[in-house]
Enzyme design. Structure first.
Site, PDB file in Angstrom:
ATOM      1  CG  ASP A 257      56.953  31.048  27.740  1.00  0.00           C
ATOM      2  OD1 ASP A 257      57.688  30.415  27.421  1.00  0.00           O
ATOM      3  OD2 ASP A 257      55.381  30.773  27.711  1.00  0.00           O
TER       4      ASP A 257
ATOM      5  CG  HIS B 189      66.560  27.774  27.724  1.00  0.00           C
ATOM      6  ND1 HIS B 189      65.886  28.925  27.723  1.00  0.00           N
ATOM      7  CD2 HIS B 189      66.762  27.063  28.114  1.00  0.00           C
ATOM      8  CE1 HIS B 189      65.136  27.857  28.111  1.00  0.00           C
ATOM      9  NE2 HIS B 189      65.119  26.417  28.914  1.00  0.00           N
TER      10      HIS B 189
ATOM     11  CG  LEU C 161      66.310  50.942  29.814  1.00  0.00           C
ATOM     12  CD1 LEU C 161      65.214  51.112  28.858  1.00  0.00           C
ATOM     13  CD2 LEU C 161      66.918  49.102  28.374  1.00  0.00           C
TER      14      LEU C 161
HETATM   15  C1  IPE Z   1      56.759  32.097  32.645  1.00  0.00           C
HETATM   16  O1  IPE Z   1      57.220  31.368  31.745  1.00  0.00           O
HETATM   17  C2  IPE Z   1      58.052  32.247  33.286  1.00  0.00           C
HETATM   18  C3  IPE Z   1      59.308  33.049  32.531  1.00  0.00           C
HETATM   19  C4  IPE Z   1      59.437  33.661  31.187  1.00  0.00           C
HETATM   20  C5  IPE Z   1      60.457  33.334  32.433  1.00  0.00           C
HETATM   21  P1  IPE Z   1      56.857  29.568  31.634  1.00  0.00           P
HETATM   22  O2  IPE Z   1      57.534  28.692  30.974  1.00  0.00           O
HETATM   23  O3  IPE Z   1      57.705  29.390  32.869  1.00  0.00           O
HETATM   24  O4  IPE Z   1      55.125  29.539  32.029  1.00  0.00           O
HETATM   25  P2  IPE Z   1      54.352  28.341  32.004  1.00  0.00           P
HETATM   26  O5  IPE Z   1      54.558  27.373  32.861  1.00  0.00           O
HETATM   27  O6  IPE Z   1      54.220  28.612  30.353  1.00  0.00           O
HETATM   28  O7  IPE Z   1      53.069  29.312  32.739  1.00  0.00           O
HETATM   29  C1  IPE Z   2      61.326  31.192  28.156  1.00  0.00           C
HETATM   30  O1  IPE Z   2      60.948  30.179  27.064  1.00  0.00           O
HETATM   31  C2  IPE Z   2      62.033  31.241  29.845  1.00  0.00           C
HETATM   32  C3  IPE Z   2      61.860  30.574  30.771  1.00  0.00           C
HETATM   33  C4  IPE Z   2      61.250  30.074  31.529  1.00  0.00           C
HETATM   34  C5  IPE Z   2      63.455  30.342  31.408  1.00  0.00           C
HETATM   35  P1  IPE Z   2      60.596  27.911  27.848  1.00  0.00           P
HETATM   36  O2  IPE Z   2      61.891  27.667  28.629  1.00  0.00           O
HETATM   37  O3  IPE Z   2      59.063  28.679  28.990  1.00  0.00           O
HETATM   38  O4  IPE Z   2      60.341  27.814  26.999  1.00  0.00           O
HETATM   39  P2  IPE Z   2      58.608  27.179  26.423  1.00  0.00           P
HETATM   40  O5  IPE Z   2      57.132  27.448  26.953  1.00  0.00           O
HETATM   41  O6  IPE Z   2      59.169  25.289  26.591  1.00  0.00           O
HETATM   42  O7  IPE Z   2      58.556  26.720  24.727  1.00  0.00           O
HETATM   43 MG    MG Z   3      57.195  28.680  28.782  1.00  0.00          MG
END
Ligand code: IPE
Ligand code: IPE
Ligand code: MG
Length: 259
Positions: free
Chosen positions: A39, A56, A150
């Site tokens: 995240d 990303h 892995l």
């Molecule tokens: C969780 O992250 C999903 C992934 C890392 C793919 P999100 O950014 O979507 O989760 P929330 O919205 O903060 O709970």
């Molecule tokens: C995690 O990073 C990747 C996905 C959930 C696809 P985020 O896109 O949730 O990044 P933040 O949480 O907005 O910083």
């Molecule tokens: Mg996120």
């Protein structure tokens, strides 16, 4: 030292984790299955005034490095949460970009994964993916099916509640057909109806970016997993952070309700 430079400094230092520390880690209790909620890509980009897609894209490079490292230190399965069933709520432009990432990732790194004996699995509803994404992940699973190093388990279009409902529906079908008797439904049997069938429960869960929640990730499988949270944003996550998580894990006492 300014925080941003500190991170760069640490990043450089971590790039050369020496073979001694890897070897030291190897002799200890390595978690067999590590799951990561990757995240913070969006916030990483925002802090640099870049579009979210840049976060990303940077995050994808980290997947490559961490997969390699996990394989080297003897982790057997690495599950990475890459797209949740709730992430469809994001703006269409971002969703489209995220659907292109597995294609790009596999186009670039599949030969390397094959060479490193990594087996790729997609955990999630593959049928719900656009054709190009689906084709890429299916090819990766097919091309690495015979590898026995892995297991890289990519959670893509994955949600734990959806997974459990699907499992329950399949189980009910089998009960109706007389293949399973209600009395035979054990925890083990139920587990075999989930997308992790054949994969042990995670030993260690890591979540980056400072969020302390599960966001619908592996609710059944994480029952006795050790959790480790870090404020580091996923694109900044290094081998050194991974090693720190493993060391903390090694110092934990897992009792499973016993003494
Ligand atoms: C969780 O992250 C999903 C992934 C890392 C793919 P999100 O950014 O979507 O989760 P929330 O919205 O903060 O709970
Ligand atoms: C995690 O990073 C990747 C996905 C959930 C696809 P985020 O896109 O949730 O990044 P933040 O949480 O907005 O910083
Ligand atoms: Mg996120």
């Amino acid at each position: 030292m300014k925080a941003i430079w500190k991170r760069w400094f640490n990043k450089d230092a971590s790039a050369n984790i020496d073979d001694n520390s890897k070897a030291e880690l190897k002799n200890l209790d390595i978690p067999e299955h590590v799951a990561i909620i990757m995240d913070g890509n969006g916030r990483w980009a925002k802090s640099r005034m870049l579009p979210r897609a840049a976060g990303h894209s940077e995050g994808m490079k980290v997947i490559r490095r961490i997969t390699k490292f996990a394989n080297e230190v003897g982790v057997k399965a690495l599950t990475l949460y890459a797209f949740s069933t709730e992430n469809w709520k994001r703006p269409e432009k971002e969703v489209n970009y995220l659907m292109k990432l597995p294609v790009e990732f596999l186009d670039t790194f599949l030969p390397e994964l094959i060479e490193e004996n990594v087996r790729v699995n997609i955990m999630g509803e593959i049928d719900g993916l656009p054709n190009h994404t689906r084709a890429a992940v299916e090819k990766a699973m097919k091309d690495t099916a015979h590898n026995d190093g892995l297991l890289l388990n990519l959670a893509f279009n994955y949600g734990s509640r959806a997974e459990m409902l699907l499992g329950v529906k399949q189980l009910m079908e089998d009960v109706k057909k007389g293949k399973v008797a209600t009395d035979d439904i054990t925890e083990e049997l139920f587990s075999s109806y989930l997308m992790t069938d054949g994969i042990r429960d995670p030993d260690l869960l890591i979540r980056t970016s400072g969020e302390i929640r599960l966001s619908n990730f592996m609710l059944w499988q994480l029952a006795y997993t050790e959790f480790w949270f870090t404020d580091v944003l996923w694109p900044d996550f290094t081998e050194k952070d991974f090693m720190e998580a493993i060391k903390v894990y090694q110092a934990r006492s897992r009792r499973y309700g016993g003494l």
